[in-house]
Design an enzyme around this catalytic site. Structure first.
Site, mmCIF file in Angstrom:
data_model
loop_
_atom_site.group_PDB
_atom_site.id
_atom_site.type_symbol
_atom_site.label_atom_id
_atom_site.label_comp_id
_atom_site.label_asym_id
_atom_site.label_seq_id
_atom_site.Cartn_x
_atom_site.Cartn_y
_atom_site.Cartn_z
ATOM 1 C CE LYS A 180 -3.929 1.883 2.699
ATOM 2 N NZ LYS A 180 -4.751 1.662 3.918
ATOM 3 C CB SER A 224 -8.128 3.489 3.106
ATOM 4 O OG SER A 224 -7.239 2.828 3.989
ATOM 5 C CB SER A 265 -8.229 0.538 5.981
ATOM 6 O OG SER A 265 -8.910 1.768 5.997
#
Lengths: 488, 504
Positions: free
Chosen positions: A79, A154, A178
């Site tokens: 990420k 997210s 997330s």
């Protein structure tokens, strides 16, 4: 062989048998990533040249019999809020424009040392603030199952990269759900370990007391393997827990004899939960029982305060954590500012998106003199109550079973106009962050062709039980084998 | 000391002062990062990703800093708490990279202590006796709390350096460990503030908590000042003078601020709570900003750090390591070594000096003689060489040996003293040096007898005085003999030979 949708296990077999080289696998992987950028847009940046170089070294190691670990040569995406030396990190924000990190996050470093190949940085909601990956400065990521829908967030880029068969595994971060919620939306496995299990050194902070790095994979077994590599004490993170990391797969017996699963009443009675989602989860519970698990009803009475508590604490911490993005030392700085105050104001107004600005303002407010006691201090007190709810529940069971999200993947724009509705999609996940306990989401069926996620929550430091239950379920069912575009 | 008209006991107002003193701790690295603590380094050279607040970095507490901080707390009689909390103090400034300073707020490391200061009667304005004599008095200044925090960097606005109206930032100081020592409003004059700071500085240096060098910014203070009509219980509105870093400025700034407040009150005005700056050129204080414009720091516990826990046993271990402080040492030097109060006070000015004295005294065996040597000759030589006592090459053993040479008549005090600058700079074996330089005392009776005979022949009137009973003359005659022997004659032999000849 085609390496699309392959698991770590399958790639390793191909490497061990000499059917594939690491260079072939990584090249394939990058080609798939590039080809899917226009449609899915899972990545903010690809490390094509660096990854191929790393792959060559991995092949050389393999040739000389010096394989570093079971992950040696396995491609992994990270990420874009974890730093890697010499690479940009953007957090999907304009404010980090041009920033290149001089150092590497512990979790990424541990993957590198294990020989895993970092192929690129995945898309996300800006600074991990969101549940849809719509709030990215670089544009949204689309759900591989239905391009008109969000992948969740997210960590939507990481979830989509695994769901689209680009990589067998990816790292994400989970502050209020997330990892677990996008895993559910994208039909993959996603785990947030215990708070303090994986070092936060090098993870760009959103809410320090809630943030935790975890992993996405196609199977519980693969996910466990990645967690095992990145977990463990790190002296660079004061909140890192000095406890040994077990070899999770040793506990994967297939059956669930002796395991008691708690079903939290409040989670199944919550408002706005899709009944089809609940039905899928109930069917999975039946499967657990068939595998030998006992089930008990438990109560988590403070569940209804979790979302409010979570948003007070997360935003308060974020308002302080994001103060460093001030245009002074790195990243974006407004060009047309006169004087210091204006430079700060313009830089931050230009650099941060609206959702991030909204949260900074909310967080600043709740920490302000005169409001601190009513909001932040009260939220900390409720947090303690939420934590003790779980402690009490775990007196009668080994893990909890819940839906991961009240619904399946929603469409773009569905919730962007009403931030509150968006915040409510964290209802099943945020409590685990407040309590610091581990949670894993696994696919347990589909509703309207879209994956449904089931969440297993464990006791602090017990990632083993949720992973063991997930593994047993996947041995008995095939939901995890379906993927976007696969035939029934 | 400046004229204290504004603070004289005759003034209508009583001055009330409380201090917040910031002290750099003597650690090798910073409070939360591995960057070294260096002074005078090139700008932005002693930094680390943590000091730069790069994305993703985390603070890790320096345990040595905690130990030094606790030492400071114990030496000032504070209660050290087994659990304390680090908090974030949020504000934007270019020399504060994180946008917050890690400090302690609701649960500090220590609370409730005191420092005893000695003040001259004249300065306190309160203890003048009936006869008008000034009597030194002891006064206890209470401490509210001591907490740990990190220093900020430096912003450089100097146009000459920045070249334009730009501001440059140097982050070398950013993250240097500090303790903030907060006093109660117990101080009543600039002189008391000075005494308090000198006592505090000595204590910090003795305990090796800090070098406490004001010029290097290792000891800085914020001064809170208010006035009230004498005899009143309520405090007046206070103002704060920020970041003063020399004794002179502190005293001058207090004088100036007392004058400013007195003028306002005399005109029936109202003091506004404000932060002030002192302008040394104009010797005046200026309001920088009013309280209502001040920041809301939004303190909250730092979620990146766990509570600081120090066990009772650990606190006791640190307590046992605290060395004897100046005041106790001064008393002991008098009782144990038989020194005068003056000599004991002088020798305990710094821990380095007192340690040097005591080591020499032990090696030599006669503390009073050693005290004289150290205070007179060694200090003189050290000054001549432009060195500090803790930087000299001369060891206590070497000095003891040198004094012993004099005691044994192997060399003279004058020769020994002449050797000291070299010894202070380079060290060396006094026995060998005396021999190499031909500084052995002359005990050859032939040489001495000849010089004595010459001096007696050259000074008939003094010899006459001696015979008339003025025995002090012998000292003059001795001096003449020493001169003739270039100071090398053994004084005892000279005295003996002179007496023998004169008393014949």
């Amino acid at each position: 062989m085609s390496t699309a949708f392959a698991t770590i296990d399958e790639l390793r077999t191909a490497l061990d048998s000499g059917k594939s080289s690491v260079v072939e696998i990584v090249t394939d992987c990058i080609e798939r990533a590039e080809a899917s950028q226009d449609s899915i847009h899972a990545f903010i940046g690809l490390r094509a040249a660096g990854a191929i170089d790393d792959a060559k070294r991995a092949d050389a190691r393999r040739a000389s019999g010096e394989v570093l670990s079971p992950l040696d040569g396995i491609p992994v995406a990270i990420k874009d809020n974890m730093v890697q030396a010499g690479e940009p990190t953007t957090c999907a924000s304009r404010i980090l424009e041009g920033f290149v990190s001089p150092y590497t996050a512990t979790a990424v470093e541990r993957l590198e040392r294990a020989g895993a190949i970092i192929i690129g940085r995945t898309n996300m909601d800006e600074f991990a603030m969101g549940s849809s990956t719509e709030h990215s400065h670089f544009g949204p990521t689309r759900n591989p199952w239905d391009l008109t829908r969000t992948p969740g967030g997210s960590s939507g880029g990481s979830a989509a990269a695994v769901a689209a068969g680009i990589v067998p595994a990816a790292l994400g971060s989970d502050t209020g759900g997330s990892i677990r919620q996008p895993a559910a939306f994208c039909g993959v496995v996603g785990m947030k370990p215990t708070y303090g299990r994986v070092s936060r050194w090098g993870l760009v902070a959103f809410a320090s007391s809630l943030d935790q790095i975890g992993a996405f994979a196609r199977t519980a077994r693969d996910c466990a393997e990645v967690i095992e590599v990145i977990a463990g004490h790190d002296h660079r993170d004061s909140t890192s827990i000095p406890a040994p990391v077990p070899h999770y797969a040793e506990s994967f017996h297939g059956d669930l004899n002796g395991v008691t699963l708690g079903i939290p009443t409040e989670y199944f009675e919550a408002e706005g939960v899709d009944s089809d989602v609940l039905e899928s989860v109930r069917a999975a519970i039946g499967q657990f029982e068939k595998a030998g698990a006992k089930t008990v009803e438990v109560s988590l009475p403070h569940t209804r305060y979790a979302i409010a508590t979570y948003y007070l604490i997360a935003n308060a911490e974020a308002s302080s954590n994001l103060a460093r993005f001030d245009g002074v030392r790195y990243g974006h700085r407004s060009r047309d500012a006169n004087g210091l105050t204006q430079m700060y104001r313009k830089t931050r107004s230009e650099g941060f998106g609206t959702e991030v600005q909204r949260r900074i303002v909310l967080g600043t407010y709740v920490l302000s003199a005169g409001y601190y006691d009513a909001y932040y201090r009260k939220a900390q007190q409720v947090r303690t109550l939420v934590r003790s709810d779980f402690e009490r529940a775990f007196e009668t069971c080994d893990a909890l079973v819940t839906p991961t999200s009240p619904e399946v993947a929603f469409a773009f724009g569905d919730k962007t106009d009403d931030p509150l509705t968006m915040y409510l999609s964290d209802i099943y996940t945020a409590s685990a962050n407040l309590a610091g306990i581990p949670g894993v989401s696994i696919p347990c069926g589909r509703v309207g062709g879209l994956p449904v996620g089931l969440q297993l929550l464990g006791k602090p430091l017990d990632e083993t039980t949720p992973l063991r239950v997930a593994d047993a379920y996947q041995r008995a069912t095939d939901h995890h084998l379906h993927h976007a575009g696969s035939s029934e | 000391m400046a004229d204290h008209a504004s603070q004289s006991p005759d003034s209508k107002y009583e001055v009330v002062i409380g201090l917040e003193t910031h002290v750099h701790l003597r650690t090798a690295s910073k409070l939360f990062s591995p960057a070294p603590v260096l002074y005078g380094e090139e700008p932005n050279h002693s930094v680390h990703p943590v000091c730069l607040a790069l994305p993703g970095v985390l603070p890790v507490l320096n345990r040595h800093a905690v130990e030094l901080a606790i030492r400071a707390c114990l030496a000032t009689h504070c209660t050290v708490h087994e659990r304390s909390i680090f908090a974030r103090k949020n504000y934007f400034y270019p020399d504060l990279p994180k946008g917050y300073q890690i400090s302690q707020f609701e649960e500090p490391l220590a609370t409730k202590g005191w420092i005893e200061i000695v003040i001259d009667g004249a300065d306190s304005g309160e203890s003048v006796s009936e006869k008008g004599d000034v009597e030194p008095t002891n006064k206890r200044i209470r401490l509210t709390r001591i907490h740990m925090e990190e220093d900020a960097g430096k912003s450089i606005h100097d146009e000459g350096i920045a070249g334009s109206d730009a501001t440059l930032v140097d982050l070398n100081r950013c993250g240097v460990p500090l303790v903030e020592i907060v006093s109660e409003p117990d101080l009543r004059s600039a002189a008391e503030v000075s005494a308090y700071l000198r006592t505090l500085r000595s204590l910090l240096r003795y305990t090796e908590v800090s070098h406490a060098d004001m010029e290097l910014g290792q000891l800085r203070c914020d001064v809170n000042i208010s006035l009230r009509i004498r005899g009143e219980q309520e405090y007046g509105t206070r103002t704060e003078l920020k970041n003063l870093n020399s004794f002179r400025f502190i005293e001058e700034a207090i004088e100036a601020e007392v004058k400013r407040q007195t003028a306002i009150l005399d005109e029936g005005g109202e003091i506004l709570q404000a932060t002030l700056r002192y302008d040394p050129e104009r010797r005046e204080t200026f309001v920088m900003r009013l309280k209502e414009d001040s920041d809301d720091y939004r303190y909250f516990p730092d979620p990146d750090l766990i509570p600081l826990v120090v066990s009772a046993q650990e606190i006791e271990r640190i307590r046992r390591q605290i060395p004897e402080l100046a005041e106790q040492k001064c008393e002991r030097f008098q009782s144990e070594h038989g020194l005068s109060e003056y000599a004991a006070t002088q020798l305990t000015q710094t821990r380095a000096l007192s340690d040097f004295f005591e080591a020499t005294a032990v090696a030599h065996g006669q503390p009073k003689s050693v005290a004289n040597w150290v205070l007179r000759d060694v200090m003189q030589a050290t000054k001549e060489c432009d060195l500090e006592i803790d930087a000299i090459a001369l060891t206590p053993e070497q000095l003891a040996n040198l004094i012993r040479l004099v005691d044994d008549g192997k060399t003279t005090a004058k020769s020994a003293s002449a050797l000291l600058p070299e010894l202070v700079r380079l060290g060396g074996d006094p026995v060998a040096l005396v021999r190499e330089r031909g500084l052995e005392a002359v005990s050859d009776t032939g040489v001495i007898d000849q010089a004595v005979a010459d001096v007696i022949a050259e000074n008939p009137e003094n010899v006459e005085k001696y015979h008339q009973g003025d025995e002090k003359v012998i000292n003059f005659l001795m001096g003449q003999v020493m001169k003739k022997t270039q100071g090398k004659a053994n004084p005892a032999s000279v005295r003996e030979a002179l007496a023998r000849v004169l008393d014949q």
